[in-house]
Structure formats: C-alpha cells, structure tokens
Design a protein around this motif. Structure first.
Motif, PDB file in Angstrom:
ATOM      1  N   ARG A  15       0.825  -1.210   0.000  1.00 51.93           N
ATOM      2  CA  ARG A  15       0.000   0.000   0.000  1.00 51.93           C
ATOM      3  C   ARG A  15       0.861   1.262   0.000  1.00 51.93           C
ATOM      4  N   VAL A  16       0.203   2.384  -0.254  1.00 49.48           N
ATOM      5  CA  VAL A  16       0.865   3.685  -0.192  1.00 49.48           C
ATOM      6  C   VAL A  16      -0.063   4.640   0.538  1.00 49.48           C
ATOM      7  N   ALA A  17       0.509   5.626   1.232  1.00 46.74           N
ATOM      8  CA  ALA A  17      -0.269   6.475   2.140  1.00 46.74           C
ATOM      9  C   ALA A  17      -0.955   7.653   1.463  1.00 46.74           C
ATOM     10  N   ALA A  18      -0.672   7.887   0.193  1.00 44.85           N
ATOM     11  CA  ALA A  18      -1.363   8.957  -0.536  1.00 44.85           C
ATOM     12  C   ALA A  18      -1.500   8.533  -1.991  1.00 44.85           C
ATOM     13  N   THR A  19      -2.579   8.917  -2.604  1.00 40.36           N
ATOM     14  CA  THR A  19      -2.827   8.666  -4.021  1.00 40.36           C
ATOM     15  C   THR A  19      -2.855  10.008  -4.741  1.00 40.36           C
ATOM     16  N   PRO A  20      -2.798  10.010  -6.057  1.00 41.00           N
ATOM     17  CA  PRO A  20      -2.933  11.289  -6.767  1.00 41.00           C
ATOM     18  C   PRO A  20      -4.193  12.060  -6.369  1.00 41.00           C
ATOM     19  N   GLU A  21      -5.265  11.347  -6.070  1.00 44.06           N
ATOM     20  CA  GLU A  21      -6.498  12.006  -5.626  1.00 44.06           C
ATOM     21  C   GLU A  21      -6.273  12.810  -4.350  1.00 44.06           C
ATOM     22  N   THR A  22      -5.652  12.186  -3.344  1.00 46.55           N
ATOM     23  CA  THR A  22      -5.473  12.903  -2.075  1.00 46.55           C
ATOM     24  C   THR A  22      -4.334  13.923  -2.148  1.00 46.55           C
ATOM     25  N   VAL A  23      -3.322  13.655  -2.975  1.00 47.78           N
ATOM     26  CA  VAL A  23      -2.268  14.652  -3.171  1.00 47.78           C
ATOM     27  C   VAL A  23      -2.874  15.941  -3.708  1.00 47.78           C
ATOM     28  N   LYS A  24      -3.749  15.804  -4.680  1.00 48.88           N
ATOM     29  CA  LYS A  24      -4.405  16.979  -5.270  1.00 48.88           C
ATOM     30  C   LYS A  24      -5.205  17.736  -4.214  1.00 48.88           C
ATOM     31  N   LYS A  25      -5.864  17.013  -3.331  1.00 49.91           N
ATOM     32  CA  LYS A  25      -6.651  17.653  -2.277  1.00 49.91           C
ATOM     33  C   LYS A  25      -5.762  18.359  -1.262  1.00 49.91           C
ATOM     34  N   ALA A  37      10.141   8.423  -4.742  1.00 48.25           N
ATOM     35  CA  ALA A  37      10.082   7.695  -6.002  1.00 48.25           C
ATOM     36  C   ALA A  37       9.744   6.227  -5.756  1.00 48.25           C
ATOM     37  N   GLY A  38       8.799   5.731  -6.521  1.00 50.17           N
ATOM     38  CA  GLY A  38       8.386   4.329  -6.416  1.00 50.17           C
ATOM     39  C   GLY A  38       7.385   4.044  -5.324  1.00 50.17           C
ATOM     40  N   ALA A  39       6.927   5.088  -4.624  1.00 48.46           N
ATOM     41  CA  ALA A  39       6.034   4.862  -3.482  1.00 48.46           C
ATOM     42  C   ALA A  39       4.743   4.163  -3.874  1.00 48.46           C
ATOM     43  N   GLY A  40       4.223   4.468  -5.049  1.00 40.83           N
ATOM     44  CA  GLY A  40       2.933   3.900  -5.436  1.00 40.83           C
ATOM     45  C   GLY A  40       3.018   2.720  -6.376  1.00 40.83           C
ATOM     46  N   ALA A  41       4.225   2.277  -6.696  1.00 43.39           N
ATOM     47  CA  ALA A  41       4.388   1.258  -7.735  1.00 43.39           C
ATOM     48  C   ALA A  41       3.628  -0.022  -7.437  1.00 43.39           C
ATOM     49  N   THR A  42       3.688  -0.496  -6.192  1.00 41.65           N
ATOM     50  CA  THR A  42       3.027  -1.759  -5.863  1.00 41.65           C
ATOM     51  C   THR A  42       1.517  -1.604  -5.685  1.00 41.65           C
ATOM     52  N   ALA A  43       1.036  -0.368  -5.727  1.00 43.78           N
ATOM     53  CA  ALA A  43      -0.403  -0.106  -5.680  1.00 43.78           C
ATOM     54  C   ALA A  43      -0.908   0.372  -7.043  1.00 43.78           C
ATOM     55  N   ASP A  47       4.965   7.027 -10.758  1.00 45.94           N
ATOM     56  CA  ASP A  47       5.498   8.317 -10.329  1.00 45.94           C
ATOM     57  C   ASP A  47       4.923   9.449 -11.175  1.00 45.94           C
ATOM     58  N   ALA A  48       4.730   9.178 -12.462  1.00 45.07           N
ATOM     59  CA  ALA A  48       4.200  10.204 -13.363  1.00 45.07           C
ATOM     60  C   ALA A  48       2.795  10.631 -12.965  1.00 45.07           C
ATOM     61  N   ASP A  49       2.033   9.723 -12.350  1.00 48.82           N
ATOM     62  CA  ASP A  49       0.676  10.076 -11.914  1.00 48.82           C
ATOM     63  C   ASP A  49       0.714  11.091 -10.776  1.00 48.82           C
ATOM     64  N   TYR A  50       1.689  10.959  -9.893  1.00 46.68           N
ATOM     65  CA  TYR A  50       1.861  11.953  -8.824  1.00 46.68           C
ATOM     66  C   TYR A  50       2.344  13.285  -9.395  1.00 46.68           C
ATOM     67  N   ALA A  51       3.319  13.223 -10.295  1.00 43.94           N
ATOM     68  CA  ALA A  51       3.848  14.445 -10.890  1.00 43.94           C
ATOM     69  C   ALA A  51       2.771  15.198 -11.653  1.00 43.94           C
ATOM     70  N   ALA A  52       1.844  14.457 -12.256  1.00 41.65           N
ATOM     71  CA  ALA A  52       0.800  15.078 -13.065  1.00 41.65           C
ATOM     72  C   ALA A  52      -0.144  15.948 -12.244  1.00 41.65           C
ATOM     73  N   VAL A  53      -0.258  15.674 -10.940  1.00 36.16           N
ATOM     74  CA  VAL A  53      -1.139  16.501 -10.095  1.00 36.16           C
ATOM     75  C   VAL A  53      -0.345  17.531  -9.290  1.00 36.16           C
ATOM     76  N   GLY A  54       0.950  17.632  -9.564  1.00 37.07           N
ATOM     77  CA  GLY A  54       1.735  18.700  -8.956  1.00 37.07           C
ATOM     78  C   GLY A  54       2.671  18.298  -7.851  1.00 37.07           C
ATOM     79  N   ALA A  55       2.746  16.993  -7.538  1.00 34.33           N
ATOM     80  CA  ALA A  55       3.661  16.550  -6.486  1.00 34.33           C
ATOM     81  C   ALA A  55       5.094  16.531  -6.996  1.00 34.33           C
TER      82      ALA A  55
END
Length: 373
Positions: A15-25, A37-43, A47-55
């Motif tokens: 699991r990962v503690a934040a998703t692009p949805e919550t990062v955006k919020k 880097a790689g935090a969400g890979a197993t979920a 990384d590009a999905d996080y970068a796309a919302v501004g992380a």
C-alpha cells in the motif's frame, strides 16, 4: 507546509499512504507534497501520476527534507526518518503495542508520532478510521482466499448431472471484517452462520441473511461493546462458547476468524481438537494470525494443512488488495488532516479529544496514556 509521502519498506507491504487524488486535495489546502520515487508502484500508481497533479517526486532524503508532516502506511524506523526536523508529525499505522522500542525512537528524535489505529470510535472520526476501512477489505479478501483454497463451489447448483450443495461458511467475530465476510460469502451463494461475544451483533448477522450462533444465558465479556470493540471473555463464557462451537464447527466447510482485542494477543477460538473434527478439504482463514492467531496451528504467512484441513494465515490481508486499500487508507489520512486544517495557520491543529487519543510522542517523550499505564 510540506507533506512527505514515503515508499513502504516492510516486506509484503504494497500500500501507499497517498494517491494522486489525495495529493491533489492536500495541494488545494495550500500544502506542498513530495512523494518518494516508487512509493505507489506496488499499488499500481506510477510516479508520473503523482507528478501530473503537482507533487514533487524525489529520493527519500529530498522527500523528507523540510517536511513538517510525514505520511506512511506502517511506521518506519526513526533512523529511516533522518533529516526530518524535530516537531514534525509522523502520521501512519504505528502498531504501538507491538514495537515499543520504535515508539521510543520517535520520541528521542523529537517527532510527534500520531497512531491512526488509536483513532477513537466516535461519529465524527468514522471517515478517519483506518482499522475499519482496511478490515472491510480484509473481510472480503478472506472469503476470496478461502474460495481459492477450497476445492469446491460456493453456491448450490442444480444440474442435469445432479445437485452441488452450497458451502457452509462460519464467521467467528462480527466486527467490520466479519460483517464483510458474511456479506461476501452470501453473495457467492454460501450458507452462512456467524457468532460473536457481543450480543448486539445478533441483529447485524440476521440483517445480512446469516444464522446467528450465540451462547445463551452465560455472562459474556468484560466491558462488552466498549469503544466498539470486544473485550476479554469470562472463563464461563469461554467454556460455553467452546462447547457450542465444537458442535457447529464440525459441520462447516469454511471458517473465517476475525477476533482481535486491542493491546492483547488475539483470543484463541479454535483448538487443534476442533480443527481435527472438521472434514478433510475444509478451510479455515485466520485473519488474526499476526496478533497470535485465533486458530491453534495457524502460521503467519503460510497455508498449513492439518489432517486435510487447510489453515490460511496470510499476513497483511488488506495489502493484497493494494490499489483499493491505498485509496481508502489515503482518504482516511486526508479526512483526518483536513478536519483539523487551520487556514490561517496553514497547518492542522488538533483538538484534545482526538489529539490526546492518537498522539504517542511529543517534546521528546512518550505521552500516550495507553502506553504509560
């Protein structure tokens, strides 16, 4: 305010503690978010999905540098948080009773460690409750795990070649996980029964179309229903329940156990003799195996076969549904921080009711009453 999201390092944790949805919020609140880097890979989050919302996506050192809040699923060691300034918040599932040395390490590092599993069971905190969200998925997955090991069909099937009988499923412990297990087994067409030491769960069992199996006319648990959890059973109740279960369990095809008592080893619900009474090919799933286990003979991380009965002891069951588990877990963390976000201060400010309940360390000391008592 900088929020850091870490990549989990514990073996088997997906699991990962934040998703692009919550990062955006979080960013809408005015926070900057850095994701290792790689935090969400197993979920299934790139990384590009996080970068796309501004992380900002970076290595661990850069992610932690200047962070005032660190988010995790399971608490890392204090050494793994090197570079975080004293006074920073660590918000995660911290398993305080099992690893006190790690909590002491947070105190020594000057961190304010907030254990999300200590969230009070009160109405306004329901959306912040990681135990409920993750247990719900674990209860669902337990039934699917049982179905995968069980060598037969769940529903009754009437065919030209004859009738296939419905599987008999018995759920022991009717909290969030147990209720979802009942509902899932029912949806798959099983004949379901369930038991719990809390009499208030009888109606919940019936509402899901299952048969309640209860000890009658015997004193139950100490502090029944306190905080929404079961307490420890009286010796009289334990003896009566063992007798009742022994007669019922021998007729079951699948048993799912979910009973946990916070801060104590999981209660033993099924003995080796009761396992031996079950038919070869039967399956038991022990969701409490990491807390000592409800089932005698269960082994954490393994499926063992005893006299033809498979005892499933998978670890971290919610993590085996990593994408959905991460989505729910991350919303719990966002709901928590958002509820206390002070716009003028630009950061969350806790009140006493919830702050005192979940705060483990502050000012270089362990301060939580549950750890000091």
């Amino acid at each position: 305010m900088k929020i850091a999201v870490l990549r989990e390092t514990l073996e088997g944790e997906r699991r990962v503690a934040a998703t692009p949805e919550t990062v955006k919020k979080f960013m809408a609140l005015g926070a900057n978010v850095a994701v290792e880097a790689g935090a969400g890979a197993t979920a299934s989050i790139a990384d590009a999905d996080y970068a796309a919302v501004g992380a900002t996506v970076a290595d661990r050192a850069a992610t932690l540098a200047g962070a005032e809040i660190v988010l995790g699923v399971q608490g890392p060691s204090a050494d793994a948080l090197a570079g975080v300034a004293p006074g920073a918040w660590l918000v995660a599932g911290l398993n305080p009773f099992a690893d006190r040395a790690r909590i002491d390490g947070y105190a020594a590092a000057g961190l304010e460690a907030l254990a999300m599993e200590f969230m009070p069971r009160i109405t306004r905190a329901q959306s912040m409750d990681i135990l409920s969200s993750q247990s719900n998925l674990a209860g669902y997955k337990a039934v699917l795990d049982a179905a995968g090991v069980y060598g037969r069909a769940f529903p009754m099937m009437m065919t030209a070649a004859g009738t296939v009988s419905a599987a008999r499923v018995f759920v022991m412990g009717v909290g969030v996980a147990g209720l979802q297990a009942i509902a899932t087994a029912r949806r798959l067409g099983a004949q379901v029964s369930a038991t719990d030491v809390r009499s208030a769960t009888r109606e919940q069992i019936q509402s899901l179309g299952a048969k309640p199996i209860f000890v009658e006319n015997v004193a139950g648990i100490e502090g029944e229903g306190s905080g929404g959890y079961a307490g420890e059973m009286s010796p009289e109740y334990q003896a009566a329940q063992a007798e009742l279960v022994s007669g019922h369990i021998a007729k079951q095809d699948i048993v799912i156990t979910t009973a946990l008592i916070p801060g104590r080893p999981a209660p033993r619900l099924i003995s080796a003799a009761q396992v031996a009474s079950m038919k070869p090919g039967s399956v038991i799933v022990d969701l409490a195996v990491e807390a000592g286990g409800n089932v005698e003979g269960a082994v954490a991380g393994e499926v063992v076969v005893v006299n033809g009965v498979s005892i499933v002891g998978y670890r971290n069951v919610a993590s085996r549904l990593a994408a959905d588990a991460s989505a729910l877990f991350s919303r719990n963390l966002y709901n928590f921080l958002n509820a206390f976000w002070d716009k003028e201060a630009g950061k969350p400010v806790l009140d006493a009711e919830i702050g005192d309940a979940i705060r483990l360390t502050q000012g270089g000391k362990v301060v939580n009453a549950r750890l000091l008592g």
